[in-house]
Design a protein around this motif. Structure first.
Motif, short mmCIF file in Angstrom:
data_model
loop_
_atom_site.label_atom_id
_atom_site.label_comp_id
_atom_site.label_asym_id
_atom_site.label_seq_id
_atom_site.Cartn_x
_atom_site.Cartn_y
_atom_site.Cartn_z
N LYS A 75 -9.70 -47.18 40.25
CA LYS A 75 -11.12 -47.54 40.24
C LYS A 75 -11.75 -47.26 41.60
CE LYS A 75 -10.92 -50.93 36.60
NZ LYS A 75 -10.85 -52.33 36.24
N MET A 76 -11.03 -47.59 42.65
CA MET A 76 -11.55 -47.32 43.99
C MET A 76 -11.65 -45.81 44.24
SD MET A 76 -10.25 -48.74 47.67
CE MET A 76 -8.76 -47.77 47.71
N LEU A 77 -10.63 -45.08 43.83
CA LEU A 77 -10.65 -43.63 44.00
C LEU A 77 -11.78 -42.99 43.19
CD1 LEU A 77 -9.21 -41.21 45.27
CD2 LEU A 77 -7.76 -41.12 43.26
N GLY A 78 -12.00 -43.48 41.97
CA GLY A 78 -13.10 -42.98 41.15
C GLY A 78 -14.46 -43.24 41.79
N ALA A 79 -14.63 -44.41 42.37
CA ALA A 79 -15.91 -44.74 43.04
C ALA A 79 -16.12 -43.85 44.26
CB ALA A 79 -15.92 -46.21 43.44
N ILE A 80 -15.06 -43.61 45.01
CA ILE A 80 -15.19 -42.74 46.19
C ILE A 80 -15.52 -41.31 45.76
CG2 ILE A 80 -13.87 -41.69 48.09
CD1 ILE A 80 -12.45 -44.43 48.35
N LEU A 81 -14.90 -40.84 44.69
CA LEU A 81 -15.22 -39.49 44.19
C LEU A 81 -16.67 -39.40 43.71
CD1 LEU A 81 -11.92 -38.52 42.36
CD2 LEU A 81 -12.92 -37.39 44.35
N LEU A 82 -17.20 -40.49 43.18
CA LEU A 82 -18.61 -40.48 42.78
C LEU A 82 -19.54 -40.40 43.99
CD1 LEU A 82 -18.73 -43.09 39.88
CD2 LEU A 82 -19.19 -40.64 39.72
N ILE A 83 -19.13 -40.96 45.10
CA ILE A 83 -19.96 -40.93 46.31
C ILE A 83 -19.98 -39.53 46.93
CG2 ILE A 83 -20.17 -41.85 48.66
CD1 ILE A 83 -19.05 -44.49 47.54
N ILE A 84 -18.86 -38.81 46.83
CA ILE A 84 -18.79 -37.46 47.40
C ILE A 84 -19.74 -36.56 46.64
CG2 ILE A 84 -17.29 -35.45 47.73
CD1 ILE A 84 -14.96 -37.41 48.02
N PRO A 85 -20.59 -35.79 47.33
CA PRO A 85 -21.54 -34.92 46.63
C PRO A 85 -20.84 -33.79 45.89
CG PRO A 85 -22.04 -35.02 48.99
CD PRO A 85 -20.77 -35.76 48.77
N GLY A 86 -21.29 -33.53 44.69
CA GLY A 86 -20.74 -32.44 43.89
C GLY A 86 -20.49 -32.89 42.46
N VAL A 94 -15.52 -40.10 37.26
CA VAL A 94 -15.75 -40.76 35.97
C VAL A 94 -14.44 -40.83 35.18
CG1 VAL A 94 -16.93 -40.54 33.75
CG2 VAL A 94 -18.20 -40.23 35.86
N LEU A 95 -13.64 -39.77 35.24
CA LEU A 95 -12.36 -39.78 34.53
C LEU A 95 -11.43 -40.86 35.09
CD1 LEU A 95 -11.58 -35.98 34.04
CD2 LEU A 95 -12.29 -37.63 32.31
N PHE A 96 -11.40 -41.02 36.41
CA PHE A 96 -10.56 -42.05 37.00
C PHE A 96 -11.04 -43.45 36.68
CE2 PHE A 96 -8.83 -39.23 40.65
CZ PHE A 96 -7.87 -38.72 39.79
N LEU A 97 -12.32 -43.61 36.36
CA LEU A 97 -12.84 -44.93 36.01
C LEU A 97 -12.50 -45.33 34.58
CD1 LEU A 97 -16.31 -44.81 37.76
CD2 LEU A 97 -14.31 -46.16 38.44
N MET A 98 -12.15 -44.35 33.75
CA MET A 98 -11.75 -44.65 32.37
C MET A 98 -10.29 -45.08 32.37
SD MET A 98 -13.46 -41.55 30.32
CE MET A 98 -15.18 -41.15 30.49
N GLU A 99 -10.03 -46.28 31.89
CA GLU A 99 -8.71 -46.88 32.01
C GLU A 99 -7.58 -46.08 31.35
OE1 GLU A 99 -6.76 -51.19 31.12
OE2 GLU A 99 -8.85 -51.11 31.74
N PRO A 100 -7.73 -45.59 30.11
CA PRO A 100 -6.62 -44.83 29.52
C PRO A 100 -6.30 -43.56 30.29
CG PRO A 100 -8.22 -45.43 27.82
CD PRO A 100 -8.82 -45.78 29.14
N ILE A 101 -7.31 -42.89 30.77
CA ILE A 101 -7.08 -41.66 31.52
C ILE A 101 -6.47 -41.98 32.88
CG2 ILE A 101 -8.24 -39.66 32.58
CD1 ILE A 101 -10.19 -39.78 30.19
N ALA A 102 -6.91 -43.06 33.50
CA ALA A 102 -6.34 -43.47 34.79
C ALA A 102 -4.86 -43.82 34.63
CB ALA A 102 -7.12 -44.64 35.36
N ARG A 103 -4.51 -44.48 33.54
CA ARG A 103 -3.10 -44.82 33.31
C ARG A 103 -2.27 -43.56 33.09
NH1 ARG A 103 -3.03 -50.32 29.70
NH2 ARG A 103 -4.10 -51.58 31.26
#
Length: 138
Positions: A75-86, A94-103
């Motif tokens: 969740k933290m990694l997903g949030a940081i990736l959202l902050i990075i422009p691009g 967004v994929l890292f924020l989805m629990e099944p995909i993160a698992r």
């Protein structure tokens, strides 16, 4: 080897952002970057609430400690990736924020180490020595 992965990421980031800007105009790309950055910051600020819910799942035995730690990490990694422009980094975020995909990513990324268990006190070790008696014949 890390530089190769970075260059692949950079190439994909530029390619996806270019295609996005071609379809939605550069202003649309600008709005997407701003919106995703605001979303990422919000997720980081409210991460403690999400972790509290995961802690309850952990206490009730619905998830393991390992799953708890990995879910918070992703969740933290997903949030940081959202902050990075691009756009590509936003898709990964967004994929890292989805629990099944993160698992799924966690299973691929963090292989389980073999678990060593010591013998329990109930297990007895019997030391046996075989002695062969040879009788002499007269």
């Amino acid at each position: 080897m890390g530089i190769v992965y970075f260059l692949i990421y950079l190439f994909l980031e530029i390619l996806v952002s270019y295609e996005f800007a071609k379809i939605f105009t550069p202003f649309g790309l600008f709005l997407e970057v701003i919106f995703s950055a605001i979303t990422g910051v919000y997720i980081l600020q409210t991460l403690h609430i999400s972790l509290a819910k995961e802690m309850q799942k952990l206490m009730y035995g619905e998830i393991t400690q390992e799953e708890f730690m990995k879910s918070g990490l992703f969740k933290m990694l997903g949030a940081i990736l959202l902050i990075i422009p691009g756009v590509f980094s936003d898709i990964l975020g967004v994929l890292f924020l989805m629990e099944p995909i993160a698992r799924w990513f966690a299973k691929k990324l963090f292989k389980k180490a073999p678990i060593y268990t010591s013998p329990k006190e109930e297990d007895e070790i019997i030391d046996v020595e075989i002695v062969e008696i040879i009788e002499k014949k007269p």
